[in-house]
Scaffold this motif. Sequence first.
Motif, mmCIF file in Angstrom:
data_model
loop_
_atom_site.group_PDB
_atom_site.id
_atom_site.type_symbol
_atom_site.label_atom_id
_atom_site.label_comp_id
_atom_site.label_asym_id
_atom_site.label_seq_id
_atom_site.Cartn_x
_atom_site.Cartn_y
_atom_site.Cartn_z
ATOM 1 N N GLY A 39 0.801 -1.219 0.000
ATOM 2 C CA GLY A 39 0.000 0.000 0.000
ATOM 3 C C GLY A 39 0.833 1.267 0.000
ATOM 4 N N ALA A 40 2.100 1.183 -0.385
ATOM 5 C CA ALA A 40 2.935 2.384 -0.468
ATOM 6 C C ALA A 40 2.481 3.216 -1.666
ATOM 7 C CB ALA A 40 4.402 1.998 -0.614
ATOM 8 N N PRO A 41 2.484 4.556 -1.506
ATOM 9 C CA PRO A 41 2.015 5.398 -2.609
ATOM 10 C C PRO A 41 3.013 5.386 -3.764
ATOM 11 C CG PRO A 41 2.904 6.751 -0.854
ATOM 12 C CD PRO A 41 2.915 5.339 -0.335
ATOM 13 N N GLN A 42 2.532 5.116 -4.976
ATOM 14 C CA GLN A 42 3.412 4.982 -6.132
ATOM 15 C C GLN A 42 2.786 5.699 -7.327
ATOM 16 O OE1 GLN A 42 5.523 1.140 -6.534
ATOM 17 N NE2 GLN A 42 3.567 0.253 -5.950
ATOM 18 N N PRO A 43 3.606 5.991 -8.320
ATOM 19 C CA PRO A 43 3.022 6.423 -9.597
ATOM 20 C C PRO A 43 2.239 5.237 -10.184
ATOM 21 C CG PRO A 43 5.429 6.769 -9.526
ATOM 22 C CD PRO A 43 5.069 5.939 -8.345
ATOM 23 N N ASP A 44 1.294 5.525 -11.074
ATOM 24 C CA ASP A 44 0.697 4.431 -11.840
ATOM 25 C C ASP A 44 1.811 3.721 -12.585
ATOM 26 O OD1 ASP A 44 -1.852 4.970 -11.068
ATOM 27 O OD2 ASP A 44 -2.464 5.926 -12.957
ATOM 28 N N TRP A 45 1.729 2.413 -12.667
ATOM 29 C CA TRP A 45 2.785 1.648 -13.340
ATOM 30 C C TRP A 45 2.195 0.376 -13.929
ATOM 31 C CZ3 TRP A 45 4.054 -3.363 -11.819
ATOM 32 C CH2 TRP A 45 3.478 -3.792 -10.597
ATOM 33 N N ALA A 46 2.950 -0.242 -14.802
ATOM 34 C CA ALA A 46 2.566 -1.540 -15.348
ATOM 35 C C ALA A 46 3.815 -2.255 -15.818
ATOM 36 C CB ALA A 46 1.592 -1.364 -16.513
ATOM 37 N N ALA A 47 3.742 -3.584 -15.796
ATOM 38 C CA ALA A 47 4.777 -4.401 -16.437
ATOM 39 C C ALA A 47 4.250 -4.717 -17.824
ATOM 40 C CB ALA A 47 5.028 -5.674 -15.641
ATOM 41 N N VAL A 48 4.998 -4.299 -18.853
ATOM 42 C CA VAL A 48 4.519 -4.445 -20.225
ATOM 43 C C VAL A 48 5.493 -5.320 -21.010
ATOM 44 C CG1 VAL A 48 3.143 -2.334 -20.286
ATOM 45 C CG2 VAL A 48 5.589 -2.217 -20.826
ATOM 46 N N THR A 49 4.924 -6.275 -21.760
ATOM 47 C CA THR A 49 5.794 -7.235 -22.456
ATOM 48 C C THR A 49 5.901 -6.956 -23.947
ATOM 49 O OG1 THR A 49 3.915 -8.734 -22.612
ATOM 50 C CG2 THR A 49 5.462 -9.116 -20.809
ATOM 51 N N GLY A 50 5.212 -5.906 -24.414
ATOM 52 C CA GLY A 50 5.316 -5.613 -25.834
ATOM 53 C C GLY A 50 4.825 -4.204 -26.116
ATOM 54 N N THR A 51 4.996 -3.790 -27.343
ATOM 55 C CA THR A 51 4.651 -2.419 -27.709
ATOM 56 C C THR A 51 3.153 -2.161 -27.602
ATOM 57 O OG1 THR A 51 4.731 -3.163 -30.010
ATOM 58 C CG2 THR A 51 6.638 -1.962 -29.187
ATOM 59 N N ASP A 52 2.308 -3.176 -27.832
ATOM 60 C CA ASP A 52 0.863 -2.965 -27.716
ATOM 61 C C ASP A 52 0.483 -2.563 -26.299
ATOM 62 O OD1 ASP A 52 0.697 -3.636 -30.337
ATOM 63 O OD2 ASP A 52 -0.404 -5.529 -30.036
ATOM 64 N N GLN A 109 1.765 0.870 -25.555
ATOM 65 C CA GLN A 109 0.961 1.915 -26.197
ATOM 66 C C GLN A 109 -0.353 2.128 -25.431
ATOM 67 O OE1 GLN A 109 2.189 3.824 -28.815
ATOM 68 N NE2 GLN A 109 0.499 5.098 -28.094
ATOM 69 N N GLU A 110 -0.921 1.034 -24.959
ATOM 70 C CA GLU A 110 -2.144 1.107 -24.161
ATOM 71 C C GLU A 110 -1.945 1.997 -22.926
ATOM 72 O OE1 GLU A 110 -4.604 -2.441 -22.131
ATOM 73 O OE2 GLU A 110 -3.908 -2.868 -24.179
ATOM 74 N N PHE A 111 -0.782 1.753 -22.235
ATOM 75 C CA PHE A 111 -0.457 2.550 -21.038
ATOM 76 C C PHE A 111 -0.279 4.024 -21.410
ATOM 77 C CE2 PHE A 111 2.127 4.401 -17.706
ATOM 78 C CZ PHE A 111 1.660 3.795 -16.538
ATOM 79 N N LEU A 112 0.421 4.241 -22.538
ATOM 80 C CA LEU A 112 0.650 5.621 -22.988
ATOM 81 C C LEU A 112 -0.680 6.318 -23.258
ATOM 82 C CD1 LEU A 112 3.681 5.079 -25.404
ATOM 83 C CD2 LEU A 112 3.671 6.578 -23.395
ATOM 84 N N ASP A 113 -1.566 5.607 -23.960
ATOM 85 C CA ASP A 113 -2.864 6.198 -24.310
ATOM 86 C C ASP A 113 -3.654 6.559 -23.050
ATOM 87 O OD1 ASP A 113 -2.156 5.841 -26.929
ATOM 88 O OD2 ASP A 113 -3.335 4.000 -27.203
#
Lengths: 378, 378
Positions: free
Chosen positions: A111-124, A127-131
């Motif tokens: 529960g530590a405060p963090q930026p939104d983040w994701a583990a992404v395995t490809g450009t799709d 791109q989803e995260f970027l959008d």
Amino acid sequence: MSLRVGVIGGGQLARMMIAPAVELGVELRVLAEDEGMAASLAATAVGDYRDAAAVLAFAHDVDVVTFDHEHVPQPVLRALVDAGVAVHPGPDALQFAQDKIAMRTRLAELGAPQPDWAAVTGTDQLQEFLDAHGGRAVVKTPRGGYDGKGVRVVSRAEEAVDWFTALAEDANGGALLVEELVDFTRELAQQVARRPSGEVRAYPVVETVQRGGVCAEVIAPAPHASERLVEVAARIGVGIAEGLGVTGMLAVELFETTDDRLLVNELAMRPHNSGHWSQDGAVTGQFEQHLRAVLDLPLGDPAALAPWSVMVNILGGPTRGSLSERFAGAMAEHPEAKIHTYGKQPRPGRKVGHVNTVGDDLDDVTYQARAAAAHFDG
Amino acid sequence: MSLRVGVIGGGQLARMMIAPAVELGVELRVLAEDEGMAASLAATAVGDYRDAAAVLAFAHDVDVVTFDHEHVPQPVLRALVDAGVAVHPGPDALQFAQDKIAMRTRLAELGAPQPDWAAVTGTDQLQEFLDAHGGRAVVKTPRGGYDGKGVRVVSRAEEAVDWFTALAEDANGGALLVEELVDFTRELAQQVARRPSGEVRAYPVVETVQRGGVCAEVIAPAPHASERLVEVAARIGVGIAEGLGVTGMLAVELFETTDDRLLVNELAMRPHNSGHWSQDGAVTGQFEQHLRAVLDLPLGDPAALAPWSVMVNILGGPTRGSLSERFAGAMAEHPEAKIHTYGKQPRPGRKVGHVNTVGDDLDDVTYQARAAAAHFDG
């Protein structure tokens, strides 16, 4: 019989453990990567920290093994533990400093405060995260990054294609970490010391100023910090130290956002550049504190000695001659400056030393540190 | 290329130069008397400081030679100078630290305030001095005394017969130094740093508390010191440093008399026990200052970091076990204490470490230092 601390890695962090070790009367032994490293005075062995046999041989007669850096592979760490060696921080904690995706995952659980983040395995996925985050984000390689390396701000997923390709074989199955671009007003750092038996001490939260992804200055304590901010930062630091089981010094790099939140940026489980001010500005400097913590000795008082301390890094160093050729000028004009150099060859962008100053007036303290450090440039 | 300082003697004073040398980035090389000395970490040679060949070999590639003690014989010092080695303090100054009669003679020429004294070559002369000074006096061997050794309070000249006999062959022709028993309220010490090119910096005058002829505690600055006393002490220290041509650290031990005079007791031309507080209590500790001074670098600010600093010696140390076995207790109860140990075997009366504390409240600062140091007794 002295207590014996073995340090893996012979860089400037190991070097800066020498002074408090000598003063306390602790025997420091360093496994250096090479001859002539920053910590060579205390080097009792030269060897590869990825070589379990070399590390085990080094560790066999010390009371505890600790680190100059976080790069010792997990199998080597596990071999030490299996051989009955005290290792602080231990492999269970260090994994979170070695892998930023593991760190984000665990901090989320805590529960530590963090930026939104994701583990992404490809450009799709990227791109989803970027959008979803305004079209720009920070992509990080989960392992091996430091001082701005392995970090890239992207606005199109294709900008990370090379990293996806390079990381296909990685433990994270080719995943990259992507984080929202935080709208921050400044960067802070919270240091915490924790010993194996549980005692925890929080340092004053500090402001860090980065240039080109590298720490340039630190102001302790962080100016204009409300009581609430100081408390929240300490609570985050202590929570992470306890939650991740960190032993020794922990540094938590934080963003202070425009809407007054603190978000965890990076972690370091060792003495950290954001704490160099404490060598001259705190009752117990971070290098002494790290030795006490990893030896499971009672922790020292982390309080500041003066209202303000400022640390300015010497980045690169002189383009001509040696650092010591600049002592005369710096010392003559700044008799109150504490000059630290690391015995490293000057090289553009390289951290080769720092200057600490302490005092009552922040403007003056800042000026003295900057002006003294500037003697070592150009 | 680092600056290189060669230190003759491997005791705790050489040891305590290691930390500031590492921090600044100065290479310290120690000629130790033996293996396993306090300064062994920096020992690059083991040899006899009375052996000119050994000392010359040690000194051939350092920038300056300085000292852990004042016992290097004049012919060896002269050989260094003749070989073109920078020696600080130099032989001309050191002679006054090596011979108390030479010191008293020179201080008299300089007009420094001193106790009444005389060089006496036999019991008749000594008795004459005793008769003229109330029947009691302090007799000192001119050479080789320290920490109360070579010092004797006598009321009859016969009490010094053994020394007259032993010294018949001495450079002073068998003379002993006799000094009036000063009616003092307390002992003070004034430290001064002076570099070869002339810059001088005076530390705050401190109060020293002796027990059995050995320094037990130091309070910095000296409590209840008037502005006049502070000025007079500094003026005496600077006058002696300049008058005797001292380079590096000078300590002037002073008596404060019941009639408000300051009289010079002893001199030391090196870092001194009365200045150990400055490691943690001053902007520039005496060991860093000594390195700067002997390298002819600009001197650091000797100002105190806090209103009060107290140093308490660890004398003797534990009767059972090692010093480090006492860390846990001392650190748990006194997290603000700065513990220094010298890597020496505990032995009754031996200086094996000290504790420094700093703060705003003298009673508390004194209590913490004494109580932390007491953990290392018994």
